[in-house]
Design a protein around this motif. Structure first.
Motif, short mmCIF file in Angstrom:
data_model
loop_
_atom_site.label_atom_id
_atom_site.label_comp_id
_atom_site.label_asym_id
_atom_site.label_seq_id
_atom_site.Cartn_x
_atom_site.Cartn_y
_atom_site.Cartn_z
N ASP A 34 -5.73 1.65 -0.70
CA ASP A 34 -6.15 3.06 -0.51
C ASP A 34 -4.98 3.91 -0.03
N ARG A 35 -4.23 3.33 0.92
CA ARG A 35 -3.11 4.09 1.52
C ARG A 35 -2.06 4.44 0.47
N THR B 144 -1.55 -3.11 5.60
CA THR B 144 -1.92 -1.72 5.93
C THR B 144 -1.42 -0.76 4.86
N PRO C 91 -8.01 -3.76 1.04
CA PRO C 91 -8.49 -2.44 0.61
C PRO C 91 -7.77 -1.29 1.32
N GLU C 92 -7.50 -1.47 2.63
CA GLU C 92 -6.82 -0.41 3.39
C GLU C 92 -5.46 -0.08 2.79
N GLY C 93 -4.72 -1.14 2.40
CA GLY C 93 -3.37 -0.95 1.87
C GLY C 93 -3.37 -0.27 0.52
N LYS D 84 -10.38 -7.88 4.16
CA LYS D 84 -10.07 -6.96 5.27
C LYS D 84 -8.78 -7.38 5.97
#
Ligand code: PRP
Ligand code: URA
Length: 209
Positions: free
Chosen positions: A168-169, A136, A164-166, A187
């Motif tokens: 971006d964060r 995350t 990708p989420e991590g 994902k």
């Protein structure tokens, strides 16, 4: 905005393919994490400044280049980040090692800090934060935040597998930080695990499951 670097060198991809395999032993897993970290360090330090110095070879005087300016510090996020330390120290033996202890609350997936010890001159060092997994991004983002609170200024993040989420964060929370991964996976699943990933990096490094 920082840059996301995907270091998909064939040697790294090969080692990563063995790392991901659920049949890989704890011993081999630990060795591979260290080796991949060393290979990634080669790229992640590519723009470190050098300066000219004069030395004498057995044959003649020579002008050669050495690392200059700020010195490095690596900061593994406990515990899985510890697995990446030796691979980098083999290449940069003089670099200092700070530690940040975080665990991800299994219910909320939020990072909880339990330990922090950094070099005194952290503000003057080129810092590489180490964690094999960027899921995350909560742990990496919080760790970078703590390092900044302690004066750290020049920070890169090195993870073996990212989601990708991590990425971006971290890039959003810390626009001054470049992120280096060996692979960007598809994902996260419902438990916050990277898919396909490699499972729980800490457990596989330390044999706790
Ligand atoms: C893992 C991993 C990262 C974090 C990534 O650590 O090593 O620190 O999860 O997840 P996130 O991007 O969603 O924060 P874990 O909390 O399992 O602790 P461990 O290293 O002690 O096993
Ligand atoms: N932490 C891990 O060790 N693995 C994942 O896939 C996600 C978080």
């Amino acid at each position: 905005m920082g840059t996301l670097h995907v270091l998909n060198h064939p040697l790294i991809q090969h080692k990563l393919s063995i790392l991901r395999d659920k049949e890989t032993s704890v011993k081999e897993f630990r060795e591979l994490v260290s080796e991949i970290a060393g290979l990634m360090c080669f790229e992640a330090t590519r723009d470190m400044p050098t300066e000219e110095v004069e030395i004498e070879t057995p044959v003649a005087k020579a002008k050669v280049r050495r690392l200059s300016g700020k010195k490095m510090a690596i900061i593994p996020i406990l515990r899985a980040g510890l697995g990446m330390v030796d691979g980098i120290l083999n290449l940069v033996p003089g670099c200092k090692v700070g530690h940040i202890g975080l665990y991800r609350d299994p219910e909320t997936l939020n990072p909880v800090e339990y330990y922090c010890k950094l070099p005194n001159d952290i503000a003057d060092r080129e810092i590489i934060v180490l964690d094999p997994m960027l899921a995350t991004g909560g742990s990496a983002s919080a760790a970078i935040g703590f390092i900044k609170q302690h004066g750290g200024q020049h920070i890169r993040l090195m993870c073996i597998i990212g989601a990708p989420e991590g990425a971006d964060r971290v890039l959003k929370d810390h626009p001054d930080v470049d992120v280096f991964v060996a692979a960007m996976d598809e994902k996260l699943n419902d438990h916050g695990y990277i898919v396909p990933g490699l499972g729980d990096a800490g457990d596989r490094i330390f044999g706790t499951k």
